[in-house]
Design an enzyme around this catalytic site. Sequence first.
Site, mmCIF file in Angstrom:
data_model
loop_
_atom_site.group_PDB
_atom_site.id
_atom_site.type_symbol
_atom_site.label_atom_id
_atom_site.label_comp_id
_atom_site.label_asym_id
_atom_site.label_seq_id
_atom_site.Cartn_x
_atom_site.Cartn_y
_atom_site.Cartn_z
ATOM 1 N N CYS A 119 0.822 -1.219 0.000
ATOM 2 C CA CYS A 119 0.000 0.000 0.000
ATOM 3 C C CYS A 119 0.854 1.267 0.000
ATOM 4 O O CYS A 119 0.336 2.361 -0.206
ATOM 5 C CB CYS A 119 -0.924 0.033 1.213
ATOM 6 S SG CYS A 119 -2.110 -1.301 1.250
ATOM 7 N N HIS A 252 -2.584 7.258 4.624
ATOM 8 C CA HIS A 252 -3.125 6.081 3.929
ATOM 9 C C HIS A 252 -4.497 5.759 4.508
ATOM 10 O O HIS A 252 -4.694 5.754 5.725
ATOM 11 C CB HIS A 252 -2.169 4.899 4.112
ATOM 12 C CG HIS A 252 -2.688 3.622 3.541
ATOM 13 N ND1 HIS A 252 -3.227 3.543 2.276
ATOM 14 C CD2 HIS A 252 -2.752 2.367 4.055
ATOM 15 C CE1 HIS A 252 -3.596 2.302 2.041
ATOM 16 N NE2 HIS A 252 -3.329 1.568 3.102
ATOM 17 N N ASN A 282 -9.914 0.533 1.793
ATOM 18 C CA ASN A 282 -8.472 0.614 1.576
ATOM 19 C C ASN A 282 -8.160 0.213 0.133
ATOM 20 O O ASN A 282 -8.287 -0.956 -0.231
ATOM 21 C CB ASN A 282 -7.772 -0.327 2.567
ATOM 22 C CG ASN A 282 -6.262 -0.334 2.425
ATOM 23 O OD1 ASN A 282 -5.716 0.180 1.457
ATOM 24 N ND2 ASN A 282 -5.589 -0.928 3.388
HETATM 25 O O1 UT7 Z 1 -2.708 -1.148 4.261
HETATM 26 C C1 UT7 Z 1 -2.608 -1.815 5.479
HETATM 27 C C2 UT7 Z 1 -3.633 -2.890 5.530
HETATM 28 N N1 UT7 Z 1 -4.278 -3.252 6.699
HETATM 29 C C3 UT7 Z 1 -4.641 -2.513 7.773
HETATM 30 O O2 UT7 Z 1 -4.325 -1.389 7.968
HETATM 31 C C4 UT7 Z 1 -5.500 -3.225 8.772
HETATM 32 C C5 UT7 Z 1 -5.056 -3.009 10.197
HETATM 33 N N2 UT7 Z 1 -5.963 -3.667 11.131
HETATM 34 C C6 UT7 Z 1 -7.212 -3.253 11.375
HETATM 35 O O3 UT7 Z 1 -7.686 -2.297 10.770
HETATM 36 C C7 UT7 Z 1 -8.018 -3.959 12.431
HETATM 37 O O4 UT7 Z 1 -7.171 -4.798 13.169
HETATM 38 C C8 UT7 Z 1 -9.217 -4.784 11.864
HETATM 39 C C9 UT7 Z 1 -10.276 -3.850 11.311
HETATM 40 C C10 UT7 Z 1 -8.725 -5.727 10.789
HETATM 41 C C11 UT7 Z 1 -9.835 -5.604 12.963
HETATM 42 O O5 UT7 Z 1 -10.298 -4.764 13.995
HETATM 43 P P1 UT7 Z 1 -9.988 -5.100 15.516
HETATM 44 O O6 UT7 Z 1 -10.718 -4.135 16.337
HETATM 45 O O7 UT7 Z 1 -8.492 -5.176 15.639
HETATM 46 O O8 UT7 Z 1 -10.649 -6.509 15.674
HETATM 47 P P2 UT7 Z 1 -9.973 -7.876 16.098
HETATM 48 O O9 UT7 Z 1 -9.070 -8.381 15.034
HETATM 49 O O10 UT7 Z 1 -9.405 -7.681 17.477
HETATM 50 O O11 UT7 Z 1 -11.219 -8.823 16.182
HETATM 51 C C12 UT7 Z 1 -12.258 -8.625 17.128
HETATM 52 C C13 UT7 Z 1 -13.349 -9.631 16.848
HETATM 53 C C14 UT7 Z 1 -12.844 -11.050 16.629
HETATM 54 O O12 UT7 Z 1 -13.744 -11.930 17.219
HETATM 55 P P3 UT7 Z 1 -13.402 -12.599 18.637
HETATM 56 O O13 UT7 Z 1 -12.125 -13.339 18.415
HETATM 57 O O14 UT7 Z 1 -13.259 -11.441 19.580
HETATM 58 O O15 UT7 Z 1 -14.593 -13.464 18.891
HETATM 59 C C15 UT7 Z 1 -12.906 -11.220 15.127
HETATM 60 O O16 UT7 Z 1 -13.113 -12.546 14.736
HETATM 61 O O17 UT7 Z 1 -14.034 -9.256 15.638
HETATM 62 C C16 UT7 Z 1 -14.117 -10.402 14.792
HETATM 63 N N3 UT7 Z 1 -14.144 -9.939 13.415
HETATM 64 C C17 UT7 Z 1 -15.288 -9.578 12.809
HETATM 65 N N4 UT7 Z 1 -16.561 -9.559 13.245
HETATM 66 C C18 UT7 Z 1 -17.485 -9.113 12.378
HETATM 67 C C19 UT7 Z 1 -13.122 -9.769 12.553
HETATM 68 N N5 UT7 Z 1 -13.571 -9.301 11.379
HETATM 69 C C20 UT7 Z 1 -14.921 -9.188 11.524
HETATM 70 C C21 UT7 Z 1 -15.932 -8.739 10.662
HETATM 71 N N6 UT7 Z 1 -17.194 -8.720 11.134
HETATM 72 N N7 UT7 Z 1 -15.697 -8.326 9.413
#
Ligand code: UT7
Length: 335
Positions: A119, A252, A282
């Site tokens: 990215c 970004h 993104n």
């Molecule tokens: O260009 C660079 C590319 N990437 C990025 O910049 C991404 C960086 N990361 C993020 O933006 C965030 O970490 C995410 C948006 C990907 C995830 O958000 P988070 O607040 O860090 O959530 P998490 O990974 O801690 O997950 C929390 C919960 C999990 O469930 P459990 O384990 O607590 O039961 C996930 O399984 O949310 C769940 N989860 C979802 N639930 C509903 C993950 N994705 C989803 C979803 N819908 N799409």
Amino acid sequence: MIGSANGQRIGITGLGVHVPERIVTNDELARHVDTSDEWIMERTGIRERRMAADGEALTDIALPAARAALADAGVEAGEIDLLISATVTPDMMFPTSSALMADTLGASNAAAYDLLAGCTGFVYAIVQAYGMLASGLSRRALVVGGDVLSSILDWEDRSTLVLFGDGAGAVVMEPVERGGFLAFELGADGGGGVHLQLPGSGSRKFERPESMLRMNGREVYKFATRVLVSSAEAVLAEGGRTVGEVDVYVPHQANKRIIDHAVGKLGVPHERTVVNVDRFGNTSSGSIPLALADARADGRLRDGALVLMTGMGAGLTWGSALLEWTASPTSGGRG
Ligand code: UT7
């Protein structure tokens, strides 16, 4: 890598963007994976994204952006001698998308190559173009940043599917009489590369080849919040400017929470920060030029504005550029 412009005035004289027509809402994604509009909005700030139609590849999206940038700069394709296309989703590995685009545009005098920096690709590419222009090797460059990430998304993986979208932007870079780039900072941490990868896409053989994007969201989140701040601070210090002088902050567009974190740590006022992740998600290498275009459309990218842009992504990589915006000749001084 860090450095300043060294007295050379090289700026952006043309800007163009393009996104696919198809809008994909959170509700539509919730029909494919176990997610909801509420979760996506709360955790990412993304409301919708654009996705390519079947058969639509990178150059189909990037070429309209490139043509718009050339028209904005008031130059013909034949006057371009360097075309860099930053992407992780080229039409194919080779011929490169840059060579294909140079051919279609009629940029027959241009050296053309693709650049892979996740990215951060667009920022890496403008730094490369700057170096070529500043050294006199190139006189006028077209830098294209774009991706069709929908082509490498796993439609069963809710943790990545909801984050990304397709889009492209392009800029013409050349010597300018006023304004131009002031400083750059680029970095890479391959040790963290495992957190955002597309294994099986190259020459290394894997037991279970993977052709879909895989990401450890939490690790990338930690990385992103760290480098958006450290890279911005480094480039400002290198350019001898302060956060208070920044007129337009273009981070970004990965996640609204990551942007808010950087804005808070850096102390940039929200009204100076460009946010369009809600509309596009993104878009990888398309992210920064799409945000620049929005800032110009809403009047913030006026002549002389100090612009701070920071990208980050796969590699893991990051990069910042600081420039004084030069209004393009055809935009009537608007930006
Ligand atoms: O260009 C660079 C590319 N990437 C990025 O910049 C991404 C960086 N990361 C993020 O933006 C965030 O970490 C995410 C948006 C990907 C995830 O958000 P988070 O607040 O860090 O959530 P998490 O990974 O801690 O997950 C929390 C919960 C999990 O469930 P459990 O384990 O607590 O039961 C996930 O399984 O949310 C769940 N989860 C979802 N639930 C509903 C993950 N994705 C989803 C979803 N819908 N799409």
